[in-house]
Write a protein that holds these residues in place. Structure first.
Motif, mmCIF file in Angstrom:
data_model
loop_
_atom_site.group_PDB
_atom_site.id
_atom_site.type_symbol
_atom_site.label_atom_id
_atom_site.label_comp_id
_atom_site.label_asym_id
_atom_site.label_seq_id
_atom_site.Cartn_x
_atom_site.Cartn_y
_atom_site.Cartn_z
ATOM 1 N N ARG A 150 0.826 -1.206 0.000
ATOM 2 C CA ARG A 150 0.000 0.000 0.000
ATOM 3 C C ARG A 150 0.854 1.247 0.000
ATOM 4 O O ARG A 150 1.947 1.284 0.564
ATOM 5 C CB ARG A 150 -0.998 -0.024 1.146
ATOM 6 C CG ARG A 150 -0.410 0.067 2.514
ATOM 7 C CD ARG A 150 -1.518 -0.048 3.531
ATOM 8 N NE ARG A 150 -0.975 -0.084 4.871
ATOM 9 C CZ ARG A 150 -1.595 -0.574 5.900
ATOM 10 N NH1 ARG A 150 -2.787 -1.083 5.762
ATOM 11 N NH2 ARG A 150 -1.032 -0.561 7.086
ATOM 12 N N ALA B 250 -2.124 5.197 3.995
ATOM 13 C CA ALA B 250 -3.323 4.775 4.719
ATOM 14 C C ALA B 250 -3.555 5.707 5.896
ATOM 15 O O ALA B 250 -2.604 6.222 6.489
ATOM 16 C CB ALA B 250 -3.187 3.337 5.205
ATOM 17 N N SER C 272 -9.749 1.626 7.933
ATOM 18 C CA SER C 272 -8.620 2.255 7.239
ATOM 19 C C SER C 272 -9.065 2.683 5.850
ATOM 20 O O SER C 272 -9.819 1.977 5.184
ATOM 21 C CB SER C 272 -7.450 1.276 7.078
ATOM 22 O OG SER C 272 -6.956 0.872 8.314
ATOM 23 N N GLU D 207 -7.199 3.343 2.425
ATOM 24 C CA GLU D 207 -5.881 3.025 1.890
ATOM 25 C C GLU D 207 -5.780 3.357 0.404
ATOM 26 O O GLU D 207 -6.711 3.100 -0.363
ATOM 27 C CB GLU D 207 -5.602 1.532 2.060
ATOM 28 C CG GLU D 207 -5.640 1.074 3.487
ATOM 29 C CD GLU D 207 -5.466 -0.427 3.626
ATOM 30 O OE1 GLU D 207 -5.157 -0.852 4.742
ATOM 31 O OE2 GLU D 207 -5.651 -1.162 2.642
#
Length: 145
Positions: free
Chosen positions: A92, A95, A119, A121
């Motif tokens: 990722r 986030a 979250s 992200e």
């Protein structure tokens, strides 16, 4: 981990993981106890192939007794703050997260920890996803002092 005077503590470390390559995540934190509250600021540095990235987490924990507490965690950045449950987490780009955890003792040896989180992200350039999480931990101490 080093305890300092007046309820302060410092800690640092390095996590190593291996999936299809070597992965290193460094951690530094500062902690403070204020009455029934524990405050913690953590910085993670994730050493990716294209250079290091960082994430920051703030934990606020309210103790009701020695074992029971409610904790709020706020986070931002790229590096995961937990061991990898899903290998794609390491890819990722950014986030922002919020989590709430309640830890309570059922009996002297049996504890329950309930948690929920959210979250937002960015997992690819300009592509976002929502992640909801929940957990129930049942903890049984084999030996009590």
């Amino acid at each position: 981990w080093q305890v300092l005077p007046e309820g302060w503590a410092l800690s640092g470390g390095l996590n190593y993981y291996y999936f299809d390559r070597n992965i290193f995540i460094a951690l530094g934190s500062v902690e403070k106890y204020i009455g029934k509250f524990w405050l913690s600021g953590k910085c993670y540095v994730y050493f990716k192939d294209d250079g290091p990235t960082t994430s920051f987490y703030l934990n606020i924990r309210r103790y009701f007794n020695d074992f029971n507490y409610l904790q709020l965690t706020l986070g931002t950045g790229t590096a995961p703050d937990e061991p990898f449950d899903i290998q794609s987490d390491i890819m990722r780009l950014s986030a922002q997260s919020i989590r709430l955890t309640y830890n309570f003792t059922v009996t002297g040896k049996f504890t329950v920890r309930l948690g929920a989180g959210y979250s937002r992200e960015e997992y690819e350039e300009s592509l976002m996803r929502d992640r909801f999480e929940g957990n129930i931990n049942l903890i049984y101490a084999l030996k009590m002092k």
